[in-house]
Design a protein around this motif. Structure first.
Motif, PDB file in Angstrom:
ATOM      1  N   ALA A 155      -4.756   3.979 -15.130  1.00 31.23           N
ATOM      2  CA  ALA A 155      -5.696   4.292 -13.815  1.00 31.23           C
ATOM      3  C   ALA A 155      -6.584   5.234 -13.851  1.00 31.23           C
ATOM      4  CB  ALA A 155      -4.417   4.534 -12.758  1.00 31.23           C
TER       5      ALA A 155
ATOM      6  N   ILE B 235      -3.655   5.005  -0.817  1.00 28.27           N
ATOM      7  CA  ILE B 235      -4.531   5.701   0.084  1.00 28.27           C
ATOM      8  C   ILE B 235      -4.021   7.132   0.157  1.00 28.27           C
ATOM      9  CG2 ILE B 235      -5.365   5.835   2.451  1.00 28.27           C
ATOM     10  CD1 ILE B 235      -5.305   2.909   2.961  1.00 28.27           C
TER      11      ILE B 235
ATOM     12  N   VAL C 270      -6.532   6.838  -6.352  1.00 28.50           N
ATOM     13  CA  VAL C 270      -6.511   6.535  -5.196  1.00 28.50           C
ATOM     14  C   VAL C 270      -7.614   5.807  -4.839  1.00 28.50           C
ATOM     15  CG1 VAL C 270      -5.005   8.371  -4.914  1.00 28.50           C
ATOM     16  CG2 VAL C 270      -7.307   8.601  -4.211  1.00 28.50           C
ATOM     17  N   SER C 271      -7.540   4.881  -3.721  1.00 33.79           N
ATOM     18  CA  SER C 271      -8.636   4.001  -3.446  1.00 33.79           C
ATOM     19  C   SER C 271      -9.503   4.866  -2.432  1.00 33.79           C
ATOM     20  CB  SER C 271      -8.173   2.810  -2.821  1.00 33.79           C
ATOM     21  OG  SER C 271      -7.560   2.871  -1.631  1.00 33.79           O
ATOM     22  N   ARG C 272      -8.758   5.544  -1.571  1.00 32.01           N
ATOM     23  CA  ARG C 272      -9.592   6.461  -0.595  1.00 32.01           C
ATOM     24  C   ARG C 272      -8.736   7.832  -0.065  1.00 32.01           C
ATOM     25  NH1 ARG C 272      -9.227   2.137   4.446  1.00 32.01           N
ATOM     26  NH2 ARG C 272      -8.894   0.490   3.281  1.00 32.01           N
TER      27      ARG C 272
ATOM     28  N   ILE D 296       0.952  -1.357  -0.080  1.00 32.75           N
ATOM     29  CA  ILE D 296       0.031  -0.001   0.135  1.00 32.75           C
ATOM     30  C   ILE D 296       0.945   1.257  -0.088  1.00 32.75           C
ATOM     31  CG2 ILE D 296      -1.754   1.293   1.298  1.00 32.75           C
ATOM     32  CD1 ILE D 296      -2.616  -1.236   2.669  1.00 32.75           C
TER      33      ILE D 296
ATOM     34  N   GLU E 199      -9.238  10.705  -6.586  1.00 37.67           N
ATOM     35  CA  GLU E 199     -10.057   9.899  -6.288  1.00 37.67           C
ATOM     36  C   GLU E 199     -10.850   9.682  -7.222  1.00 37.67           C
ATOM     37  OE1 GLU E 199     -12.613  10.237  -2.881  1.00 37.67           O
ATOM     38  OE2 GLU E 199     -12.313   8.400  -2.169  1.00 37.67           O
TER      39      GLU E 199
ATOM     40  N   GLY F 267     -10.075   7.703  -9.982  1.00 36.82           N
ATOM     41  CA  GLY F 267      -9.483   6.132  -9.793  1.00 36.82           C
ATOM     42  C   GLY F 267      -8.355   5.753  -9.461  1.00 36.82           C
TER      43      GLY F 267
ATOM     44  N   ASP G 101       0.178  -1.438  -4.849  1.00 36.21           N
ATOM     45  CA  ASP G 101      -0.905  -2.171  -5.314  1.00 36.21           C
ATOM     46  C   ASP G 101      -2.455  -1.376  -5.097  1.00 36.21           C
ATOM     47  OD1 ASP G 101      -0.004  -4.705  -6.029  1.00 36.21           O
ATOM     48  OD2 ASP G 101       0.598  -4.893  -3.942  1.00 36.21           O
ATOM     49  N   PHE G 102      -2.238  -0.429  -4.129  1.00 30.63           N
ATOM     50  CA  PHE G 102      -3.284   0.517  -4.120  1.00 30.63           C
ATOM     51  C   PHE G 102      -2.744   1.824  -3.374  1.00 30.63           C
ATOM     52  CE2 PHE G 102      -4.982  -2.178  -0.533  1.00 30.63           C
ATOM     53  CZ  PHE G 102      -5.410  -1.413   0.447  1.00 30.63           C
TER      54      PHE G 102
END
Ligand code: CAA
Length: 258
Positions: A150, A121, A177-179, A99, A172, A175, A118-119
């Protein structure tokens, strides 16, 4: 290996790596990237670790590859030495989830490094960009390849050609970033997400990571077939028996990574 540019610690089953060249806004030189690769492979091999978090400082995740270090390279220096990004793909060999916890600037190689994870935050202070064009060069660690996947071709073109930065809210929406979390909660949130993952069955976590990465490297039909075979193989694990039995018994599962 002795680390001078990163700080490494563990937090339960989570391996935490902080990029630590504060005076240069964590600019990524070969030495830092060698250290990062080494630390990540060690966590990957450590059976007590289930997930890895990479973070920077409040001001910068990383402001790019080290401009001073490469300013005088000739083409032959860069090509023959395979300099600047030769050791970066090392990170992709890590099989446990990684992360990126990003606050402040994630520019150039910093944005590319975050995208290799992988993602992502993001803190509400995060700023993403590929400003290499302002230096008369271009992204060299996957930016022109991972960014369009992405955020769409249009936004990737916009960012790489105009060098404009994207704030956390836009990242965000697009897409990337995941949060998004408040800056002062970034590390806690990232560690909590990592701890949640680390409590799952490690072999199944690794199968999920491999399967999602297939989405980028194959056709849909091949990816779906690959996923189906991976899904079938989870039935060879003891953790699948335990996970489903625990659900039926209305209790929490105890995964043994078997
Ligand atoms: N490389 C080397 N040093 C860097 C750096 C970088 N990428 N980014 C910042 N620094 C250094 C600055 O030189 C400065 O050092 P001194 O105090 O010794 O002068 C220090 O970090 C603080 O930076 P600023 O004074 O510039 O801080 P600021 O708050 O005014 O600006 C910033 C912040 C907008 C991020 C600005 O530093 C900046 O634009 N940095 C460069 C960003 C960039 O172009 N990145 C792409 C690099 S090329 C690349 O990454 C290629 C690739 O794809 C692999």
């Amino acid at each position: 290996m002795q680390y001078e540019n990163i700080l490494v610690e563990t937090n339960g089953k989570v391996g935490l790596i902080r990029l630590n060249r504060p005076k240069a806004l964590n600019a990524l030189n070969d030495q830092l990237m060698d250290e990062l690769g080494d630390a990540m492979l060690k966590f990957d091999a450590d059976e007590n670790i289930g997930c890895i978090v990479i973070t920077g400082s409040e001001k910068a995740f990383a402001a790019g590859a080290d401009i001073g270090a490469m300013a005088n390279y000739t083409y032959m220096d860069a090509f023959k030495g395979d300099y600047i990004t030769r050791n970066w793909e090392q990170i992709r060999h890590v099989r446990k989830p990684v992360i990126a916890a990003v606050a402040g600037y994630a520019l150039g190689g910093g944005c590319e490094l975050a995208m290799m994870c992988d993602f992502i935050i993001a803190a509400d202070s995060a700023k993403f960009g590929q400003p290499e064009i302002k230096l008369g060069t271009m992204p060299g660690a996957g930016g022109t390849q991972r960014l369009p996947r992405a955020v769409s071709k249009s936004k990737a073109m916009d960012m790489c050609l105009t060098a404009r930065m994207m704030d956390a809210a836009e990242a965000e929406r697009a897409g990337l970033v995941s949060r998004i979390v408040p800056a002062d909660k970034l590390l806690d949130e990232a560690l909590a997400a990592a701890a949640t993952i680390a409590a799952m069955s490690l072999p199944v976590v690794m199968m999920v990571k491999e399967s999602i990465n297939r989405a980028y490297e194959s056709t849909l039909a091949e990816g779906v077939q690959y996923e189906r075979r991976m899904f079938h193989s989870t039935f060879a694990t003891e953790d699948q028996k335990e996970g489903m039995k625990a659900f039926v018994d209305k209790r929490l599962p105890i995964f043994r990574n078997l």
